[in-house]
Enzyme design. Sequence first.
Site, PDB file in Angstrom:
ATOM      1  N   ARG A 147      31.970  -3.335  21.343  1.00 50.52           N
ATOM      2  CA  ARG A 147      32.230  -2.485  22.503  1.00 50.52           C
ATOM      3  C   ARG A 147      33.543  -2.911  23.139  1.00 50.52           C
ATOM      4  O   ARG A 147      33.772  -4.106  23.343  1.00 50.52           O
ATOM      5  CB  ARG A 147      31.082  -2.647  23.508  1.00 50.52           C
ATOM      6  CG  ARG A 147      31.143  -1.680  24.663  1.00 50.52           C
ATOM      7  CD  ARG A 147      30.036  -1.928  25.677  1.00 50.52           C
ATOM      8  NE  ARG A 147      30.525  -2.706  26.800  1.00 50.52           N
ATOM      9  CZ  ARG A 147      29.888  -2.830  27.975  1.00 50.52           C
ATOM     10  NH1 ARG A 147      28.730  -2.229  28.158  1.00 50.52           N
ATOM     11  NH2 ARG A 147      30.385  -3.558  28.939  1.00 50.52           N
ATOM     12  N   TYR A 159      34.267  -2.554  36.897  1.00 52.48           N
ATOM     13  CA  TYR A 159      32.950  -2.908  36.386  1.00 52.48           C
ATOM     14  C   TYR A 159      32.974  -2.886  34.863  1.00 52.48           C
ATOM     15  O   TYR A 159      33.574  -2.007  34.255  1.00 52.48           O
ATOM     16  CB  TYR A 159      31.881  -1.926  36.891  1.00 52.48           C
ATOM     17  CG  TYR A 159      30.491  -2.365  36.480  1.00 52.48           C
ATOM     18  CD1 TYR A 159      29.859  -3.407  37.144  1.00 52.48           C
ATOM     19  CD2 TYR A 159      29.839  -1.779  35.407  1.00 52.48           C
ATOM     20  CE1 TYR A 159      28.618  -3.845  36.765  1.00 52.48           C
ATOM     21  CE2 TYR A 159      28.586  -2.207  35.008  1.00 52.48           C
ATOM     22  CZ  TYR A 159      27.973  -3.241  35.696  1.00 52.48           C
ATOM     23  OH  TYR A 159      26.740  -3.672  35.301  1.00 52.48           O
ATOM     24  N   ASP A 210      31.656   2.056  27.011  1.00 56.89           N
ATOM     25  CA  ASP A 210      30.689   2.356  28.070  1.00 56.89           C
ATOM     26  C   ASP A 210      31.454   2.869  29.299  1.00 56.89           C
ATOM     27  O   ASP A 210      32.293   2.156  29.854  1.00 56.89           O
ATOM     28  CB  ASP A 210      29.927   1.064  28.420  1.00 56.89           C
ATOM     29  CG  ASP A 210      28.714   1.297  29.311  1.00 56.89           C
ATOM     30  OD1 ASP A 210      28.597   2.404  29.887  1.00 56.89           O
ATOM     31  OD2 ASP A 210      27.883   0.373  29.424  1.00 56.89           O
ATOM     32  N   HIS A 212      29.936   3.731  32.088  1.00 50.86           N
ATOM     33  CA  HIS A 212      29.164   3.317  33.269  1.00 50.86           C
ATOM     34  C   HIS A 212      29.057   4.456  34.293  1.00 50.86           C
ATOM     35  O   HIS A 212      29.232   4.239  35.499  1.00 50.86           O
ATOM     36  CB  HIS A 212      29.782   2.082  33.933  1.00 50.86           C
ATOM     37  CG  HIS A 212      29.713   0.856  33.077  1.00 50.86           C
ATOM     38  ND1 HIS A 212      28.539   0.244  32.755  1.00 50.86           N
ATOM     39  CD2 HIS A 212      30.688   0.130  32.472  1.00 50.86           C
ATOM     40  CE1 HIS A 212      28.778  -0.812  31.990  1.00 50.86           C
ATOM     41  NE2 HIS A 212      30.065  -0.896  31.800  1.00 50.86           N
ATOM     42  N   GLU A 236      29.123   5.792  25.878  1.00 51.12           N
ATOM     43  CA  GLU A 236      27.870   5.493  26.580  1.00 51.12           C
ATOM     44  C   GLU A 236      27.950   5.864  28.057  1.00 51.12           C
ATOM     45  O   GLU A 236      28.994   5.666  28.699  1.00 51.12           O
ATOM     46  CB  GLU A 236      27.606   3.987  26.425  1.00 51.12           C
ATOM     47  CG  GLU A 236      26.462   3.470  27.265  1.00 51.12           C
ATOM     48  CD  GLU A 236      26.335   1.956  27.192  1.00 51.12           C
ATOM     49  OE1 GLU A 236      26.875   1.352  26.253  1.00 51.12           O
ATOM     50  OE2 GLU A 236      25.698   1.387  28.078  1.00 51.12           O
ATOM     51  N   GLU A 262      20.077   3.417  29.500  1.00 50.92           N
ATOM     52  CA  GLU A 262      19.710   2.040  29.863  1.00 50.92           C
ATOM     53  C   GLU A 262      18.978   1.986  31.199  1.00 50.92           C
ATOM     54  O   GLU A 262      18.242   1.044  31.444  1.00 50.92           O
ATOM     55  CB  GLU A 262      20.933   1.115  29.856  1.00 50.92           C
ATOM     56  CG  GLU A 262      21.947   1.409  30.937  1.00 50.92           C
ATOM     57  CD  GLU A 262      23.170   0.485  30.866  1.00 50.92           C
ATOM     58  OE1 GLU A 262      23.693   0.270  29.765  1.00 50.92           O
ATOM     59  OE2 GLU A 262      23.578  -0.014  31.924  1.00 50.92           O
ATOM     60  N   ARG A 283      19.139   4.791  24.841  1.00 46.92           N
ATOM     61  CA  ARG A 283      19.338   3.370  25.134  1.00 46.92           C
ATOM     62  C   ARG A 283      18.220   2.726  25.957  1.00 46.92           C
ATOM     63  O   ARG A 283      18.339   1.584  26.407  1.00 46.92           O
ATOM     64  CB  ARG A 283      20.682   3.175  25.854  1.00 46.92           C
ATOM     65  CG  ARG A 283      21.816   3.234  24.865  1.00 46.92           C
ATOM     66  CD  ARG A 283      23.156   3.034  25.460  1.00 46.92           C
ATOM     67  NE  ARG A 283      23.262   1.914  26.378  1.00 46.92           N
ATOM     68  CZ  ARG A 283      23.197   0.623  26.032  1.00 46.92           C
ATOM     69  NH1 ARG A 283      23.011   0.282  24.783  1.00 46.92           N
ATOM     70  NH2 ARG A 283      23.325  -0.308  26.955  1.00 46.92           N
ATOM     71  N   GLU A 339      22.324  -3.592  21.413  1.00 46.62           N
ATOM     72  CA  GLU A 339      23.331  -4.304  22.201  1.00 46.62           C
ATOM     73  C   GLU A 339      22.978  -5.798  22.247  1.00 46.62           C
ATOM     74  O   GLU A 339      21.804  -6.158  22.333  1.00 46.62           O
ATOM     75  CB  GLU A 339      23.361  -3.750  23.633  1.00 46.62           C
ATOM     76  CG  GLU A 339      24.411  -4.398  24.511  1.00 46.62           C
ATOM     77  CD  GLU A 339      24.458  -3.813  25.928  1.00 46.62           C
ATOM     78  OE1 GLU A 339      23.483  -3.159  26.339  1.00 46.62           O
ATOM     79  OE2 GLU A 339      25.479  -4.006  26.624  1.00 46.62           O
ATOM     80  N   TRP A 402      28.568   6.463  40.459  1.00 47.60           N
ATOM     81  CA  TRP A 402      27.921   5.326  39.822  1.00 47.60           C
ATOM     82  C   TRP A 402      27.463   4.302  40.840  1.00 47.60           C
ATOM     83  O   TRP A 402      28.167   4.062  41.816  1.00 47.60           O
ATOM     84  CB  TRP A 402      28.918   4.704  38.844  1.00 47.60           C
ATOM     85  CG  TRP A 402      28.416   3.472  38.255  1.00 47.60           C
ATOM     86  CD1 TRP A 402      27.552   3.353  37.219  1.00 47.60           C
ATOM     87  CD2 TRP A 402      28.714   2.160  38.682  1.00 47.60           C
ATOM     88  NE1 TRP A 402      27.294   2.048  36.953  1.00 47.60           N
ATOM     89  CE2 TRP A 402      27.997   1.296  37.843  1.00 47.60           C
ATOM     90  CE3 TRP A 402      29.502   1.615  39.670  1.00 47.60           C
ATOM     91  CZ2 TRP A 402      28.050  -0.076  37.963  1.00 47.60           C
ATOM     92  CZ3 TRP A 402      29.568   0.264  39.800  1.00 47.60           C
ATOM     93  CH2 TRP A 402      28.842  -0.586  38.948  1.00 47.60           C
TER      94      TRP A 402
HETATM   95  O1  EZ4 Z   1      25.303  -2.418  33.666  1.00 49.70           O
HETATM   96  O2  EZ4 Z   1      22.971  -4.780  32.349  1.00 49.70           O
HETATM   97  O3  EZ4 Z   1      25.625  -1.609  28.526  1.00 49.70           O
HETATM   98  N1  EZ4 Z   1      25.465  -2.470  29.324  1.00 49.70           N
HETATM   99  C1  EZ4 Z   1      25.648  -2.352  30.632  1.00 49.70           C
HETATM  100  C2  EZ4 Z   1      25.281  -3.523  31.513  1.00 49.70           C
HETATM  101  C3  EZ4 Z   1      24.471  -3.028  32.707  1.00 49.70           C
HETATM  102  C4  EZ4 Z   1      23.686  -4.141  33.342  1.00 49.70           C
HETATM  103  C5  EZ4 Z   1      22.768  -3.560  34.420  1.00 49.70           C
HETATM  104  O4  EZ4 Z   1      21.780  -4.428  34.787  1.00 49.70           O
HETATM  105  O5  EZ4 Z   1      26.035  -1.307  31.080  1.00 49.70           O
HETATM  106  O6  EZ4 Z   1      26.424  -4.223  31.932  1.00 49.70           O
HETATM  107 CO    CO Z   2      25.805   0.300  29.700  1.00 48.20          CO
END
Ligand code: EZ4
Ligand code: CO
Length: 402
Positions: A147, A159, A210, A212, A236, A262, A283, A339, A402
């Site tokens: 990733r 983030y 990702d 997010h 993702e 997730e 996920r 993951e 987010w």
């Molecule tokens: O934001 O595990 O794909 N993984 C992620 C992680 C999540 C955290 C949340 O608890 O996006 O970093």
């Molecule tokens: Co994620």
Amino acid sequence: MVIRSAKVIITCPGRNFVTLKIETNQGVYGVGDATLNGRELAVASYLTDHVIPCLIGRDAHQIEDIWQYLYKGAYWRRGPVTMSAIAAVDMALWDIKAKVAGLPLYQLLGGASREAVMVYGHANGVSIEDTVNVALDYKAQGYKAIRLQCGVPGLASTYGVSKDKMFYEPADADLPTENLWNTEAYMRVVPDLFKAAREALGEEVHLLHDVHHRLTPIEAGRLGRDLEPYRPFWLEDAVVAENQDNFRLIRQHTTTPLAVGEIFNTIWDCKELIQNQLIDYIRATVVHAGGITHLRRIAAFADIYNVRTGCHGATDLSPVCMAAALHFDRSIPNFGIQEYMRHTEATDEVFPHGYYFKDGLLYASETPGLGVDIDEEKAAQYPYKRAYLPVNRLQDGTMFNW
Ligand code: EZ4
Ligand code: CO
């Protein structure tokens, strides 16, 4: 074999983990992960104050009935706190059943569909160059999938991009950190990152990203399209998913595979996404989606719509959850990828386990049960420490998606 006692163990060997331990009248015990990042004590209380009293005296073998009893019997269904608590009970009961059977758990789930499971590691850096260098290290360690996340020019922090290359922990502060966000700058940097990574890493390795949840559907469609030349394995959490129709709009604009889930807790969070074939990877993971019992139901439903699994496996998923996920991953027909973020040494010592990484794959433990334990004496050395995930704002101060 009846449940004699159960207790919740909270420990913080580098980050917080909540673990349920269920003991039977025959001396066999099982463990389950109940960690909900940033809301740990809510699940601990749900278990201690409301679930454990209902478990005492029940037949430990009745996994499905206990799941239904806790889900339907509570009246208040779903939600991350409830479903993480149910998941912990479910994991611990599967651990007990497999120990009694004298088999590693995957054998009770239908046996092995594959020897080991492909994982992806996290390469992240402040710049494109940094991230590509970390990705080259991962490739040299044998990873088949990586990733890629990098800092966004002009933003102080982002983030998903860590300061530590070896260990990454997004829940970083006693009160939530605030990050600022700029969609345009982000949309420019990610395709450049993928272009540089493909050139440096070659065609063979899978590349993932990702978002997010930080884009709108039409922005995500555009990003997916811009990434197509570099053939990403998946994009993702491109958007928030409360409105499952968001993904229909993305789908209309790109062939980049989509992964989400997730933060999903039940099959109801992904029913439309799956049956309308709006995603490619689901996920949801063992601890946040109701345990092995419920995740198997989600996976079986996904299988008939060509959706494969890609279980969440960040550091807040404890080694107990990872062990459970690997037995699940190993058994199901529609496994996609898992993951994998390394835990700290202190975490590995608190949770001794038999699974291991080799050549880009994770191997499930072959010992009876989940193949993971908790060392209660060591756990007691690390008291709970409040920690939160960051929040995200647009540069004008608006709270964002987010
Ligand atoms: O934001 O595990 O794909 N993984 C992620 C992680 C999540 C955290 C949340 O608890 O996006 O970093
Ligand atoms: Co994620």
